[in-house]
Design an enzyme around this catalytic site. Sequence first.
Site, mmCIF file in Angstrom:
data_model
loop_
_atom_site.group_PDB
_atom_site.id
_atom_site.type_symbol
_atom_site.label_atom_id
_atom_site.label_comp_id
_atom_site.label_asym_id
_atom_site.label_seq_id
_atom_site.Cartn_x
_atom_site.Cartn_y
_atom_site.Cartn_z
ATOM 1 N N ASP A 80 0.821 -1.218 0.000
ATOM 2 C CA ASP A 80 0.000 0.000 0.000
ATOM 3 C C ASP A 80 0.847 1.257 0.000
ATOM 4 O O ASP A 80 2.035 1.238 0.360
ATOM 5 C CB ASP A 80 -0.885 0.038 1.258
ATOM 6 C CG ASP A 80 -2.027 -0.959 1.206
ATOM 7 O OD1 ASP A 80 -2.048 -1.816 0.306
ATOM 8 O OD2 ASP A 80 -2.888 -0.879 2.098
ATOM 9 N N ASP A 81 0.178 2.351 -0.357
ATOM 10 C CA ASP A 81 0.635 3.737 -0.112
ATOM 11 C C ASP A 81 1.634 4.286 -1.128
ATOM 12 O O ASP A 81 2.053 5.425 -1.015
ATOM 13 C CB ASP A 81 1.225 3.910 1.291
ATOM 14 C CG ASP A 81 0.187 3.745 2.387
ATOM 15 O OD1 ASP A 81 -0.999 3.541 2.056
ATOM 16 O OD2 ASP A 81 0.561 3.805 3.571
ATOM 17 N N HIS A 131 -5.888 3.193 -3.832
ATOM 18 C CA HIS A 131 -5.861 3.383 -2.376
ATOM 19 C C HIS A 131 -6.308 4.819 -2.064
ATOM 20 O O HIS A 131 -5.808 5.439 -1.155
ATOM 21 C CB HIS A 131 -4.439 3.111 -1.864
ATOM 22 C CG HIS A 131 -4.333 2.899 -0.389
ATOM 23 N ND1 HIS A 131 -5.231 2.156 0.344
ATOM 24 C CD2 HIS A 131 -3.411 3.334 0.520
ATOM 25 C CE1 HIS A 131 -4.856 2.149 1.616
ATOM 26 N NE2 HIS A 131 -3.773 2.862 1.757
ATOM 27 N N HIS A 135 -5.355 9.446 0.436
ATOM 28 C CA HIS A 135 -5.321 8.651 1.662
ATOM 29 C C HIS A 135 -6.206 9.220 2.768
ATOM 30 O O HIS A 135 -5.857 9.206 3.947
ATOM 31 C CB HIS A 135 -3.878 8.491 2.179
ATOM 32 C CG HIS A 135 -3.667 7.203 2.931
ATOM 33 N ND1 HIS A 135 -3.899 7.070 4.274
ATOM 34 C CD2 HIS A 135 -3.255 5.983 2.514
ATOM 35 C CE1 HIS A 135 -3.628 5.830 4.656
ATOM 36 N NE2 HIS A 135 -3.239 5.142 3.598
ATOM 37 N N HIS A 223 3.608 -2.428 2.998
ATOM 38 C CA HIS A 223 3.636 -1.071 2.450
ATOM 39 C C HIS A 223 4.894 -0.884 1.608
ATOM 40 O O HIS A 223 5.923 -1.507 1.875
ATOM 41 C CB HIS A 223 3.568 -0.038 3.577
ATOM 42 C CG HIS A 223 2.245 -0.061 4.297
ATOM 43 N ND1 HIS A 223 1.948 -1.022 5.245
ATOM 44 C CD2 HIS A 223 1.142 0.717 4.169
ATOM 45 C CE1 HIS A 223 0.712 -0.827 5.675
ATOM 46 N NE2 HIS A 223 0.197 0.225 5.041
HETATM 47 NI NI NI Z 1 -2.575 3.242 3.469
#
Ligand code: NI
Length: 297
Positions: A80-81, A131, A135, A223
Amino acid sequence: MYRMISFLLSAAVMFSSTGCVGHAAALPEPQLKAPAATVPLQENPAESSAPDSAPEAEEPEEPYVRVIDPAKPMLALTFDDGPHETYTGQILDILEANHAVATFFEIGCNVAKYPAAVVREAELGCEIGSHSNVHKNLSKLKANALLEDLAAADAAFTAAGVPAPNLVRPPYGEVNKTVRTTTGRSLITWNIDTGDWRTKDAQKIISYVQGLENLNGAVVLMHSIYESSVQAAAALVPWLQEQGYQLVTVTELMAYYHGELPQPNTLYGYTYFCKSRTDTPLTLPVSPAEEEAVPEA
Ligand code: NI
């Protein structure tokens, strides 16, 4: 698309009984391949007239076709991210070197900064999910704002040259009724949280995953914005494969392990990914991108 090669279709047919998802390494140049019989180096190196061997880099790569066996253990690593300026590429290097894939849930505003990263993810056969754009906790947004956020993220993906994702991982895993019912996407969380975002300690991440008893069918949260997560991935990707796990995308896991495709306005989370394997796996077709890449006869 340079890595998609002409034998893909025939390979896909060949492996279709066990489910072939073709992702191939670069086509070797046949003329560069030295005939093995003319290089008797082991027998009598002193008499060999062969010149010093060519640099390793010029050796053709063996073609590789990724095949998923629905009867064997599998799991989906998710990152993620990102995309991150440095770490996304390093994770992709690790996946590529191990003939593995993962799913990347990327933030729209990061995709706008590093569009080449998602292009490479797609080329390597990885799956790309959204995502959100910046955020935000989607469960705190009204329906309009939620849809605007996802549309802004979509615009970043399409501007980068990849399709707007069908899969959404809501930031923080936070979902309410509005998020569940209005996006038209499949909401994907996880059932294994490596805690990489909390510990930022590669050894702790590795030990945690290696200490888990059964990872079959797991969707594993990691991540792509921490160096420690990259270091953990470098150890865990080959280790998981040594344990017999096939590393697949989320959609592949759902098809081959659960026998269905992700549906819109549906949440797939802890309970879903802890379910046992289906007796009726789906086999995914070769993706349109891969078919496009096959040269016309
Ligand atoms: Ni996240």
